[in-house]
Design an enzyme around this catalytic site. Structure first.
Site, short mmCIF file in Angstrom:
data_model
loop_
_atom_site.label_atom_id
_atom_site.label_comp_id
_atom_site.label_asym_id
_atom_site.label_seq_id
_atom_site.Cartn_x
_atom_site.Cartn_y
_atom_site.Cartn_z
N GLU A 176 -18.87 47.79 -0.25
CA GLU A 176 -18.49 46.98 0.24
C GLU A 176 -17.78 48.09 1.33
O GLU A 176 -17.13 48.64 0.88
CB GLU A 176 -16.57 46.38 -0.96
CG GLU A 176 -17.59 45.46 -1.46
CD GLU A 176 -16.01 44.99 -2.74
OE1 GLU A 176 -15.99 44.05 -2.51
OE2 GLU A 176 -15.20 45.98 -1.89
N CYS A 177 -18.27 46.83 2.99
CA CYS A 177 -16.80 48.66 4.00
C CYS A 177 -17.62 49.78 3.89
O CYS A 177 -18.82 49.41 4.31
CB CYS A 177 -15.72 47.86 3.53
SG CYS A 177 -14.44 48.56 5.17
N GLY A 178 -17.34 51.06 3.39
CA GLY A 178 -17.48 51.94 3.15
C GLY A 178 -18.58 51.96 2.83
O GLY A 178 -19.86 52.78 2.76
#
Length: 437
Positions: free
Chosen positions: A325-327
């Site tokens: 997720e994201c990072g």
């Protein structure tokens, strides 16, 4: 379910200082205090836990249905009082209704019957602050309202004048905080730094509690607490996506919503933490590897050099699913370019290339309809989440994971990716829509 919600007209008014000081002061008085965060913030709950000694959970009227809101609020079971912290300004939300509302802190307060404590920055004004407070009190007539805490008061004369305005408006003053420059928590581009990064968090929270004791009527705050919904049968929290979950947890990967992890544990899943920054590979017995969001851009050099971590992740991807997720999504990609323009080689399980050299702000709720399956979710499932980062996509060549929309239903280009058993999204998952699949 007695509680209060700490809010303000806008961000930057001091509500986090009040929140942390109040949590600690009430705990020191022997109360079991259950903290909550209204809205999609994934940094504040760790500060709440440090201050209160109890895990804090998000309550979100845009992303969560009634069943999930009730399930999360039931985490207050056994507590003496709930204290929730609002996001942004009291009435700030989105323009299009979500699962149960528009995502404002006022909706959370009204939903659970918690009176609002409005923290007002009265710097540069006196009696005029009462007009602001009165407007907030009157804007939603059925919203329970406890009173105001005046912040950044310059002098005894300033306090006297400001109180005159509040008295005229009929608004209780629950505290008066003198102006101090040493109470601000350190921040970076996503808001506060992470709790684990604070150089002396315990001393800071203890100082906030002492400050609140000296300048706030704690007994009046306790007396103002109210509640609506009683805690009855506890609805289930979200189910785990696998039985044994290797979860990246360190300063680069830490943004996961607490209700998800608690739901996974409560359903019997085994959480197997590991640290990519320490060059630890995921446990070979894991069924799923999950990389949360965080700050990979601050540690890109160390991640690029973490060969044991990268090799272990690639080996797992040959036999089982991996999700980021994201990072975490950025780390699964081919490369990450930092703000200085230096290219760092990431794991390479996806083709994503992201850059911080030219920062672009991405913020907001997301609704995603999965085009393909991901861990724990089938194709066609609709998900609710939140995106908050400053990276720019230079390349996203893999098959899109989902059709992704903002809170108003407009499509966004951050579709996520899928390659084999590896998936990634820029949004942080909050909840699945139970009636969508």
């Amino acid at each position: 379910m007695r509680g209060l919600l700490i809010s303000a007209p806008s961000s930057g008014t001091g509500k986090t200082t009040v929140m942390l000081g109040l949590l600690r002061a009430l705990a020191e008085d022997g109360l079991k205090v259950q903290p909550f965060k209204s809205g999609p913030d994934y940094i504040d709950p760790a500060f709440h836990r440090a201050a209160s000694g109890r895990a804090s959970f998000n309550l979100d009227t845009w992303a969560m249905d009634e069943k999930l809101l009730s399930a999360i609020s039931a985490e207050a079971d056994g507590a003496d009082i709930c204290v929730a912290e609002g996001s942004m300004g009291l009435f700030d939300g989105v323009a299009t209704r979500g699962r149960t509302g528009f995502g404002s802190s006022a909706e959370t307060a009204r939903r659970f019957g918690w009176p609002v404590v409005l923290v007002l920055d009265v710097g540069g004004q006196a009696q005029s602050a009462a007009a602001t407070a009165l407007g907030f009190r009157s804007y939603m007539p059925d919203l329970p309202f406890a009173g105001v805490i005046l912040n950044r008061v310059a002098s005894a004369r300033h306090e006297r004048l400001t109180r005159l305005g509040m008295d005229r408006a009929g608004l209780p003053v629950l505290g008066v905080l003198p102006r101090r420059g040493d109470l601000t928590l350190p921040e970076r581009h996503l808001g506060l730094i992470q709790a684990v990064e604070h150089p002396d968090l315990e001393a800071a929270i203890a100082g906030y509690a002492e400050f609140l004791r000296d300048h706030v009527d704690l007994e009046a705050l306790k007396a103002a607490a109210r509640g609506g919904e009683p805690i009855g049968a506890r609805p289930p929290l979200p189910r785990p996506p696998a039985q044994r979950i290797a979860l990246a947890q360190d300063a680069a990967f830490s943004f996961t919503y607490p209700h998800l992890i608690e739901g996974w544990r409560r359903a019997g899943a085994e959480i197997m933490p590991f640290s990519p920054l320490a060059d630890e590979p995921p446990d070979t017995q894991a069924d799923l590897v999950w990389l949360p969001g965080g700050y990979p851009e601050l540690h890109a050099g160390r991640l690029a050099a973490a060969e044991r971590f990268k090799a272990g992740l690639r080996q797992h991807a040959e036999r089982g699913p991996v999700h980021g997720e994201c990072g975490g999504y950025m780390a699964l990609g081919e490369a990450l370019i930092d703000k200085s323009g230096v290219r760092h080689q990431m794991v390479g399980l996806l083709g994503l290339v992201t850059s911080y050299e030219k920062r672009k702000f991405h913020l907001g709720y997301r609704r995603a309809v999965l085009s393909a399956s991901m861990p724990g979710q089938a194709a066609g499932q609709a998900l609710r989440g939140h995106e908050f980062h400053y990276s720019t996509i230079l390349s996203q060549p893999d098959a899109p994971l989902a059709e992704v929309f903002d809170a108003d239903g407009a499509p966004v280009p951050e579709t996520g990716s899928k390659r084999g058993a590896v998936t990634g999204t820029f949004f942080h998952l909050i909840a699945a829509e139970e009636d969508s699949a």
